[in-house]
Write an enzyme that holds these catalytic residues in place. Structure first.
Site, mmCIF file in Angstrom:
data_model
loop_
_atom_site.group_PDB
_atom_site.id
_atom_site.type_symbol
_atom_site.label_atom_id
_atom_site.label_comp_id
_atom_site.label_asym_id
_atom_site.label_seq_id
_atom_site.Cartn_x
_atom_site.Cartn_y
_atom_site.Cartn_z
ATOM 1 N N ARG A 133 -40.596 52.925 -4.806
ATOM 2 C CA ARG A 133 -39.412 52.146 -4.462
ATOM 3 C C ARG A 133 -39.706 50.671 -4.730
ATOM 4 O O ARG A 133 -40.857 50.246 -4.788
ATOM 5 C CB ARG A 133 -39.059 52.352 -2.984
ATOM 6 N N SER A 168 -38.970 48.024 -2.869
ATOM 7 C CA SER A 168 -39.126 47.136 -1.715
ATOM 8 C C SER A 168 -40.511 46.490 -1.711
ATOM 9 O O SER A 168 -41.470 47.025 -2.273
ATOM 10 C CB SER A 168 -38.911 47.909 -0.414
ATOM 11 N N LYS A 187 -44.448 58.582 7.543
ATOM 12 C CA LYS A 187 -43.449 58.800 8.593
ATOM 13 C C LYS A 187 -42.058 59.046 8.004
ATOM 14 O O LYS A 187 -41.179 59.577 8.684
ATOM 15 C CB LYS A 187 -43.397 57.607 9.551
ATOM 16 N N ASP A 188 -41.843 58.678 6.728
ATOM 17 C CA ASP A 188 -40.544 58.884 6.092
ATOM 18 C C ASP A 188 -40.424 60.249 5.421
ATOM 19 O O ASP A 188 -39.356 60.592 4.917
ATOM 20 C CB ASP A 188 -40.299 57.803 5.028
ATOM 21 N N ARG A 223 -35.720 57.501 17.471
ATOM 22 C CA ARG A 223 -36.918 57.729 18.288
ATOM 23 C C ARG A 223 -37.249 56.495 19.125
ATOM 24 O O ARG A 223 -37.482 56.600 20.340
ATOM 25 C CB ARG A 223 -38.099 58.068 17.362
ATOM 26 N N ARG A 224 -37.262 55.342 18.484
ATOM 27 C CA ARG A 224 -37.563 54.110 19.221
ATOM 28 C C ARG A 224 -36.470 53.802 20.234
ATOM 29 O O ARG A 224 -36.753 53.437 21.376
ATOM 30 C CB ARG A 224 -37.718 52.940 18.243
ATOM 31 N N ARG A 248 -30.552 48.030 9.659
ATOM 32 C CA ARG A 248 -31.129 48.668 8.491
ATOM 33 C C ARG A 248 -31.685 47.598 7.571
ATOM 34 O O ARG A 248 -31.449 46.406 7.758
ATOM 35 C CB ARG A 248 -30.058 49.479 7.744
ATOM 36 N N ASN A 277 -34.976 46.528 4.463
ATOM 37 C CA ASN A 277 -36.416 46.453 4.307
ATOM 38 C C ASN A 277 -37.025 45.637 5.433
ATOM 39 O O ASN A 277 -36.321 44.942 6.180
ATOM 40 C CB ASN A 277 -36.766 45.844 2.947
ATOM 41 N N THR A 330 -35.969 42.044 5.615
ATOM 42 C CA THR A 330 -34.564 41.913 6.012
ATOM 43 C C THR A 330 -34.413 42.080 7.511
ATOM 44 O O THR A 330 -33.671 41.330 8.163
ATOM 45 C CB THR A 330 -33.700 42.967 5.288
ATOM 46 N N ARG A 331 -35.116 43.045 8.081
ATOM 47 C CA ARG A 331 -34.999 43.270 9.526
ATOM 48 C C ARG A 331 -35.589 42.117 10.322
ATOM 49 O O ARG A 331 -35.074 41.769 11.385
ATOM 50 C CB ARG A 331 -35.660 44.601 9.897
ATOM 51 N N CYS A 347 -34.469 63.471 11.065
ATOM 52 C CA CYS A 347 -34.147 62.122 11.515
ATOM 53 C C CYS A 347 -32.978 62.094 12.492
ATOM 54 O O CYS A 347 -32.631 61.056 13.011
ATOM 55 C CB CYS A 347 -33.821 61.262 10.288
#
Length: 303
Positions: free
Chosen positions: A9, A11, A81-82, A129-130, A147, A149, A152-153, A240
Site C-alpha cells: 500500500r 501509505s 492485525k489487519d 475493539r478499542r 479513519r 492513515n 491523518t489520524r 472486524c
C-alpha cells in the site's frame, strides 16, 4: 539472481514497513533484488465510513492478495492485525520478524493519561475493539469514529477538536513518532488486537525459495505467539464487525500464555479468558472455547 516484487500500500506506514523488511531480506540474500509495487486498496479509497460497515480490515488485504495470486507481485508485508483469519487460497504467511510494542497507545492533546482525561472527553479511534474496551473502563467518554492513515489520524487530534486518539503503538514506533505517546495502555485496560505489533509476510504457497528466505528472518517466539492468537481468532470465526482481542506470549518455560476477549460494541458485556498451555494451538483453542461457552458465540453471531 532473482528479483522479488513486493506489493505495498502507498501509505507512509506501509511503505516504511516494506522498506524495513526489504533491508532484512537484502542482508539475508545479497544476490536478490527487490522492487516495490505500489497499490491503492479499497480500504485506502473509502475513508469516510467506519471499517466495520464496509467489509472490515480485509479491505486493506484482499486486493494485495489478489495481486500476488495473479503474479503481479511475489510477496507483501502486512500489519498482521489487519489480516483476517482466512487467507486467499494458494497464499501463505511465511515470515514473522520480531514483534515490536503490542500495546495500544493514547496520544492526547495535553499529554494526559487515560485516567486523567476530563469527563466526557472526546476520543478518536477506528477500532470497535478499542472503543468497546474504552467504554467499559470510562463510560463517560465520547468515542468518535475516525479513519485515515496514521498521520491523518494524528492530525485529526487538532483538526477535529479531539482530546485524544488511540492508535497501535507499533505504528508510532515504526514511524519514529513514539515521543507522541501519552500512555501505553496496559492489556487489562485495552487488550491488543490479534497480531498487533507483528509484521506478517505473505507469499504464494508454491514459492519454496522465497518461503525458505522468509523463514530465515522469522523470530520463532513471535511466530509461536501469532499461531496461538490466529488459532483463537479462527476458532471464533471473528472479523472486524465484533470487538475481539487476543494476545499471547511465550513464557521462559516455553509454554504459551494466551489471553482473549470478546465484547459487545457498547462495552457493557466484556468476556475475557486466559490459559497457559505447552503448545500454541492448544492455547488459542482453549481460550476461544472458554469464551464461546460463556456467551461469545452469541456476541459474534450478532456481529
Amino acid at each position: 539472481m532473482r528479483t522479488i516484487r513486493v506489493v505495498s500500500r502507498r501509505s507512509q506506514l506501509a511503505m516504511a514497513q516494506t522498506k524495513w523488511t526489504i533491508e532484512r531480506l537484502r542482508a539475508a540474500v545479497p544476490a536478490w533484488e527487490f522492487e516495490i509495487v505500489p497499490i491503492v486498496t479499497q480500504g485506502d479509497r473509502i475513508q469516510n465510513v467506519p471499517l466495520s460497515e464496509v467489509g472490515g480490515k480485509g479491505l486493506f488485504v484482499s486486493e494485495v492478495e489478489q495481486a500476488i495470486a495473479q503474479d503481479h507481485g511475489d510477496m507483501t508485508v502486512h500489519s498482521l492485525k489487519d489480516v483476517p483469519a482466512d487467507l486467499l487460497p494458494g497464499l501463505v504467511l511465511a515470515g514473522y520478524p520480531e514483534r515490536v510494542e503490542p500495546r495500544d497507545a493514547l496520544v492526547s492533546r495535553q499529554n494526559l493519561r487515560l485516567a486523567d482525561l476530563p469527563q466526557h472527553a472526546r476520543i478518536g479511534t477506528s477500532s470497535l475493539r478499542r472503543a468497546a474496551q474504552l467504554r467499559a473502563k470510562r463510560p463517560d467518554l465520547e468515542i468518535v469514529s475516525i479513519r485515515g492513515n496514521i498521520d491523518t489520524r494524528l492530525q485529526k487530534l487538532e483538526l477535529d477538536g479531539l482530546d485524544g486518539v488511540i492508535l497501535a503503538a507499533a505504528g508510532l514506533v515504526r514511524m519514529g513518532w513514539d515521543d507522541r505517546i501519552s500512555e501505553l495502555l496496559a492489556p487489562d485496560i485495552c487488550l491488543p488486537a490479534v497480531g498487533q505489533g507483528v509484521l506478517g509476510i505473505e507469499c504464494r504457497a508454491t514459492d519454496a525459495d522465497l518461503i525458505e528466505v522468509l523463514q530465515a528472518i522469522t523470530h520463532e517466539p513471535t511466530r509461536t505467539a501469532v499461531l496461538a492468537e490466529r488459532t483463537f481468532l479462527g476458532r471464533l470465526e471473528g472479523g472486524c464487525q465484533v470487538p475481539i482481542a487476543g494476545y499471547a506470549q511465550v513464557l521462559p518455560t516455553g509454554a504459551v500464555s494466551m489471553t482473549g476477549l470478546v465484547a459487545t460494541e457498547d462495552g457493557r458485556r466484556v468476556l475475557r479468558a486466559h490459559a497457559e498451555r505447552e503448545d500454541a494451538v492448544s492455547a488459542g483453542q482453549v481460550v476461544a472455547d472458554d469464551l464461546l461457552a460463556r456467551g461469545a458465540a452469541e456476541i459474534v453471531a450478532q456481529g
